[in-house]
Write an enzyme that holds these catalytic residues in place. Structure first.
Site, short mmCIF file in Angstrom:
data_model
loop_
_atom_site.label_atom_id
_atom_site.label_comp_id
_atom_site.label_asym_id
_atom_site.label_seq_id
_atom_site.Cartn_x
_atom_site.Cartn_y
_atom_site.Cartn_z
CE LYS A 169 -4.16 0.28 1.67
NZ LYS A 169 -4.88 0.18 0.40
N1 PMP Z 1 -6.02 -4.37 -3.37
C1 PMP Z 1 -5.65 -3.09 -3.46
C2 PMP Z 1 -4.67 -2.68 -4.52
C3 PMP Z 1 -6.18 -2.15 -2.57
O1 PMP Z 1 -5.81 -0.86 -2.66
C4 PMP Z 1 -7.11 -2.57 -1.60
C5 PMP Z 1 -7.73 -1.56 -0.68
N2 PMP Z 1 -6.94 -1.36 0.45
C6 PMP Z 1 -7.45 -3.92 -1.52
C7 PMP Z 1 -6.89 -4.80 -2.44
C8 PMP Z 1 -8.42 -4.42 -0.49
O2 PMP Z 1 -7.88 -4.33 0.81
P1 PMP Z 1 -8.80 -4.09 2.08
O3 PMP Z 1 -9.88 -5.08 2.03
O4 PMP Z 1 -7.91 -4.29 3.24
O5 PMP Z 1 -9.33 -2.70 1.98
#
Ligand code: PMP
Length: 318
Positions: A169
């Site tokens: 991230k």
């Molecule tokens: N993939 C990416 C590239 C993302 O940015 C996110 C959002 N954070 C997710 C998957 C899903 O993660 P989460 O369920 O923790 O929000």
């Protein structure tokens, strides 16, 4: 030039919101970062996205899986030679205090960001100061979770973990996501599905993906350059424990997308989004499938504080 009254009112409201920046609680409008801020130029930051759901019944916000988000952020920051300024429990308490002060009565998105804050030229992570902020914004649906969305397999491949840590991230990596999302939208679709360099299904532009085939849910393993999504892990738990559905983590070939009975994109922003069409081919009968709807109902029940079994996933804002 005079701006419309509504826009100026909204902006004034945002500038009044409480935020946390570099050790202090301040008003959004009273905090600033400089033009040469390292992270702005080189993408040297990493962020989280957390949702707080308004419960009309309880008359309060509940933050969803907040410690899990800050734990993930701590690991991601470490990958990028950064450190969070507080332990996870203090970060959670700070977030609750910000939300309490802002007194929102609708769903909210919480955005913590740790970033290299020096105002200077020179690409690196080491020997630079970490800045840290938590900002909160009222936030509705990111994509349509009711009618379902139309997706395109992107011409952009998912960033490879040995190019930059795909699970991290980190802000710079989101160029990859933004290119895929914009390509899909400009081509008339709602979302992108991104493949790995090997051509396997990786994830959406900001969502993890599940396919339902022959009654079994399939999702790419964490080695497929995905973000290790908290919504993904939530749906795995709900599918296994509440619906008794088998969940398999394995490589997914592109053409499996076209024969899946149901497809779901999921994430903090996108929540549980039924995919009804991929590359102009119907998924199922082009309406949200049964398992998708069951998972949605369970997920929103948990997030809205209506499911006592998962109350430990919620942090009340009181
Ligand atoms: N993939 C990416 C590239 C993302 O940015 C996110 C959002 N954070 C997710 C998957 C899903 O993660 P989460 O369920 O923790 O929000």
């Amino acid at each position: 030039m005079t701006e419309p009254l509504v826009a100026s009112l909204e902006r004034r409201a945002q500038s009044d919101h409480w935020v946390y920046h570099d050790g202090e609680l301040r008003r959004y409008g009273d905090t600033h970062v400089g033009l040469l801020t390292h992270a702005l130029h080189y993408g040297t930051g990493c962020f989280e996205g957390i949702r707080a759901y308004w419960s009309a019944q309880q008359g309060r916000l509940n933050v969803f899986r907040m410690p899990d988000h800050f734990e993930r952020m701590r690991g991601n920051a470490r990958m990028l030679h950064m450190e969070l300024p507080h332990p996870v429990d203090e970060l959670c308490a700070l977030t609750v205090e910000i939300l309490r002060r802002n007194a929102f009565t609708s769903d909210v998105y919480v955005r913590p960001l740790v970033y290299k804050a020096n105002e200077e030229i020179g690409i690196r992570f080491h020997d630079l100061r970490d800045g840290f902020m938590i900002v909160t914004v009222p936030f509705g649906a990111y994509v349509d979770t009711t009618a379902g969305i139309r997706c395109q397999v992107s011409s952009w491949r998912r960033i490879e973990d040995n190019v930059a840590p795909a699970r991290s991230k980190s802000t710079g990596i989101y160029v990859n996501s933004a290119l895929a999302k914009t390509e899909a939208c400009l081509n008339g679709f709602d979302e992108a599905i991104v493949l790995t360099h090997d051509g396997n299904v990786s994830e959406g532009s900001a969502e993890n993906i599940f396919l339902l085939r022959r009654g079994c849910l399939i999702t790419p393993p964490v080695t497929e350059n995905i973000v290790e999504g908290i919504t993904r892990s939530t749906l795995i738990t709900l599918a296994r424990d509440e619906l008794g559905i088998e969940v398999v983590e394995r490589e997914i070939g592109r053409s499996e997308l076209y024969v899946a009975d149901e497809v779901i994109l999921c994430g903090t922003g996108a929540e549980v989004s039924p995919v009804i069409e991929i590359d102009n081919r119907a998924v199922g009968d082009r309406t949200p499938g049964r398992v998708t709807r069951q998972l949605q109902e369970l997920y929103f029940g948990v997030c809205r504080g209506q499911d006592a079994r998962y109350a430990s996933w919620l942090t009340p804002v009181v």
